[in-house]
Design a protein around this motif. Sequence first.
Motif, PDB file in Angstrom:
ATOM      1  N   GLY A 124       0.808  -1.215   0.000  1.00 38.23           N
ATOM      2  CA  GLY A 124       0.000   0.000   0.000  1.00 38.23           C
ATOM      3  C   GLY A 124       0.838   1.260   0.000  1.00 38.23           C
ATOM      4  O   GLY A 124       1.992   1.265  -0.440  1.00 38.23           O
ATOM      5  N   ASP A 125       0.257   2.339   0.510  1.00 33.88           N
ATOM      6  CA  ASP A 125       0.883   3.662   0.441  1.00 33.88           C
ATOM      7  C   ASP A 125       2.108   3.804   1.329  1.00 33.88           C
ATOM      8  O   ASP A 125       3.029   4.548   1.011  1.00 33.88           O
ATOM      9  N   MET A 126       2.114   3.157   2.473  1.00 36.18           N
ATOM     10  CA  MET A 126       3.224   3.274   3.415  1.00 36.18           C
ATOM     11  C   MET A 126       4.122   2.045   3.322  1.00 36.18           C
ATOM     12  O   MET A 126       3.660   0.962   3.013  1.00 36.18           O
ATOM     13  N   ASP A 127       5.390   2.244   3.620  1.00 32.16           N
ATOM     14  CA  ASP A 127       6.335   1.131   3.546  1.00 32.16           C
ATOM     15  C   ASP A 127       6.396   0.320   4.840  1.00 32.16           C
ATOM     16  O   ASP A 127       6.582  -0.892   4.809  1.00 32.16           O
ATOM     17  N   TYR A 128       6.267   1.008   5.994  1.00 28.26           N
ATOM     18  CA  TYR A 128       6.429   0.346   7.290  1.00 28.26           C
ATOM     19  C   TYR A 128       5.417   0.856   8.305  1.00 28.26           C
ATOM     20  O   TYR A 128       4.984   2.006   8.250  1.00 28.26           O
ATOM     21  N   LEU A 129       5.091  -0.014   9.253  1.00 27.01           N
ATOM     22  CA  LEU A 129       4.295   0.367  10.420  1.00 27.01           C
ATOM     23  C   LEU A 129       5.126   0.038  11.650  1.00 27.01           C
ATOM     24  O   LEU A 129       5.569  -1.103  11.817  1.00 27.01           O
ATOM     25  N   LEU A 130       5.338   1.033  12.499  1.00 26.64           N
ATOM     26  CA  LEU A 130       6.095   0.853  13.730  1.00 26.64           C
ATOM     27  C   LEU A 130       5.151   0.916  14.919  1.00 26.64           C
ATOM     28  O   LEU A 130       4.271   1.775  14.979  1.00 26.64           O
ATOM     29  N   GLN A 131       5.335   0.004  15.860  1.00 29.04           N
ATOM     30  CA  GLN A 131       4.634   0.069  17.141  1.00 29.04           C
ATOM     31  C   GLN A 131       5.638   0.635  18.133  1.00 29.04           C
ATOM     32  O   GLN A 131       6.711   0.047  18.345  1.00 29.04           O
ATOM     33  N   VAL A 132       5.315   1.780  18.710  1.00 27.00           N
ATOM     34  CA  VAL A 132       6.267   2.528  19.532  1.00 27.00           C
ATOM     35  C   VAL A 132       5.687   2.757  20.927  1.00 27.00           C
ATOM     36  O   VAL A 132       4.499   3.068  21.061  1.00 27.00           O
ATOM     37  N   VAL A 133       6.516   2.619  21.958  1.00 30.95           N
ATOM     38  CA  VAL A 133       6.145   2.998  23.319  1.00 30.95           C
ATOM     39  C   VAL A 133       7.134   4.043  23.816  1.00 30.95           C
ATOM     40  O   VAL A 133       8.312   4.025  23.453  1.00 30.95           O
ATOM     41  N   ALA A 134       6.627   4.949  24.641  1.00 33.05           N
ATOM     42  CA  ALA A 134       7.469   6.004  25.207  1.00 33.05           C
ATOM     43  C   ALA A 134       6.929   6.384  26.578  1.00 33.05           C
ATOM     44  O   ALA A 134       5.773   6.089  26.914  1.00 33.05           O
ATOM     45  N   ASP A 135       7.761   7.066  27.359  1.00 35.76           N
ATOM     46  CA  ASP A 135       7.333   7.520  28.685  1.00 35.76           C
ATOM     47  C   ASP A 135       6.145   8.470  28.572  1.00 35.76           C
ATOM     48  O   ASP A 135       5.164   8.344  29.290  1.00 35.76           O
ATOM     49  N   ASP A 136       6.276   9.438  27.667  1.00 34.06           N
ATOM     50  CA  ASP A 136       5.274  10.487  27.523  1.00 34.06           C
ATOM     51  C   ASP A 136       5.462  11.150  26.162  1.00 34.06           C
ATOM     52  O   ASP A 136       6.294  10.715  25.363  1.00 34.06           O
ATOM     53  N   LEU A 137       4.713  12.223  25.905  1.00 36.83           N
ATOM     54  CA  LEU A 137       4.772  12.904  24.617  1.00 36.83           C
ATOM     55  C   LEU A 137       6.153  13.512  24.361  1.00 36.83           C
ATOM     56  O   LEU A 137       6.637  13.501  23.226  1.00 36.83           O
TER      57      LEU A 137
END
Length: 189
Positions: A134-147
């Motif tokens: 499709g339109d995007m090459d990759y999907l990343l699942q990301v976690v972080a402390d905060d914004l």
Amino acid sequence: MESKLRLRARQFACEMVWLVHKFRQFIARKVVLKMDRIDLKILEALQQDGRLSNADLAQRVSLSPSPCLRRVKQLEESGVIKRYVALLDAAKLGLGLQAYVTVTLEKRRDSQIQAFHAAVSSWPEVLGCFALTGDMDYLLQVVADDLEHFSRFLMDRLLKQEGVANVKSSFVLQAIKNTTALSLKERPL
């Protein structure tokens, strides 16, 4: 105008050849192990509790311990059971922000793709990276402390990665379903 269309058609054809090649590689890696209902019961039980003793597992699937252990070893050796892990609560560890990030690369050169794969594999914020059609090459699942942490990750790592052309982020507001257990009840034998 016509030359632009021809160029785009040629690019599209190249992309399709690349996708077919990658799909064939993917299919070639898939080897399905012959399993019966007892194997599926073992897998279901282990997905719910990977720390079950062999005796408890054998009782749950109505086997004696020795044949149960043989089956588990076969499932491990064949790669059906990849590994045993503990599932952690990210929020209780201070990782309160979860996002899904789509990434498009500028060009699809092998060196660029390999560099992107290596970079993503080294980033602790990334839990999963999936190549897409499709339109995007990759999907990343990301976690972080905060914004703020997510913003640093995005600005200092992802957007500075060579070849990254476009990034779009979506933040998880609420997890409706989040499981690692595969559905095995409807599997044909």
